[in-house]
Design an enzyme around this catalytic site. Sequence first.
Site, PDB file in Angstrom:
ATOM      1  CG  HIS A  22      -1.783   1.207   1.309  1.00 15.17           C
ATOM      2  ND1 HIS A  22      -2.073   1.831   2.551  1.00 15.17           N
ATOM      3  CD2 HIS A  22      -2.537   1.968   0.488  1.00 15.17           C
ATOM      4  CE1 HIS A  22      -2.644   2.770   2.496  1.00 15.17           C
ATOM      5  NE2 HIS A  22      -3.088   2.884   1.187  1.00 15.17           N
ATOM      6  CG  ASP A  30       7.086   7.052 -23.558  1.00 12.13           C
ATOM      7  OD1 ASP A  30       8.127   6.711 -23.511  1.00 12.13           O
ATOM      8  OD2 ASP A  30       6.538   8.052 -23.470  1.00 12.13           O
ATOM      9  CG  ASP A  69      -3.533   5.217  -1.718  1.00 10.79           C
ATOM     10  OD1 ASP A  69      -4.482   5.317  -0.796  1.00 10.79           O
ATOM     11  OD2 ASP A  69      -2.237   5.207  -1.098  1.00 10.79           O
ATOM     12  CG  MET A  79       6.724  13.494 -18.335  1.00 12.13           C
ATOM     13  SD  MET A  79       7.717  12.814 -19.645  1.00 12.13           S
ATOM     14  CE  MET A  79       8.843  11.380 -18.393  1.00 12.13           C
ATOM     15  CE1 TYR A 118      11.940  10.775 -17.914  1.00 10.20           C
ATOM     16  CE2 TYR A 118      14.111  12.122 -17.887  1.00 10.20           C
ATOM     17  CZ  TYR A 118      13.043  11.139 -18.479  1.00 10.20           C
ATOM     18  OH  TYR A 118      12.902  11.438 -20.182  1.00 10.20           O
ATOM     19  CE1 TYR A 136       6.792  15.283 -22.427  1.00  8.10           C
ATOM     20  CE2 TYR A 136       6.152  15.292 -24.802  1.00  8.10           C
ATOM     21  CZ  TYR A 136       7.077  15.887 -23.763  1.00  8.10           C
ATOM     22  OH  TYR A 136       7.896  16.734 -23.990  1.00  8.10           O
TER      23      TYR A 136
END
Length: 151
Positions: A22, A30, A69, A79, A118, A136
Amino acid sequence: MLRNLDPVLSADLLWVLAAMGHGDDLALVDANHPAETIARATTSGRLIRLPGLTMARAARAILSVLPIDDFEPEPARRMLVVDDAAAMPEVQRQVEHELARALGRPEPLPGIERFAFYEAARKSFAVVQVGDPRPYGCFLFRKGVIAGEPG
């Protein structure tokens, strides 16, 4: 093959999803993402590859078993497009649709700047790289819980 499991869910991918706890993040990225390098820094140190799939198809499979969550205000993130934070490429709209489908309600995909993404991916549990070449197509999903009584 197993019944009621999406065939995209390989043994390695199922292991990663089950081993997450959790609050752990999964980076779904990608084909352009520096996935091998970033995956080595994750908790699991693993890179799971799903070649030949679109991002939406991979997201659908993952979200069919991964609880998101609901304690966090931003359990799914994307991103941001460099120099155009307001842009939402088609690949991101498709994943947002798959997320809403899995949750049964709309869930926004707030953006994270490229280098912050990143860094967040390095702190994730694992990285799943999809063969989708569209830029993206990078997301973070935070694992939730499945509550219940012991069996």
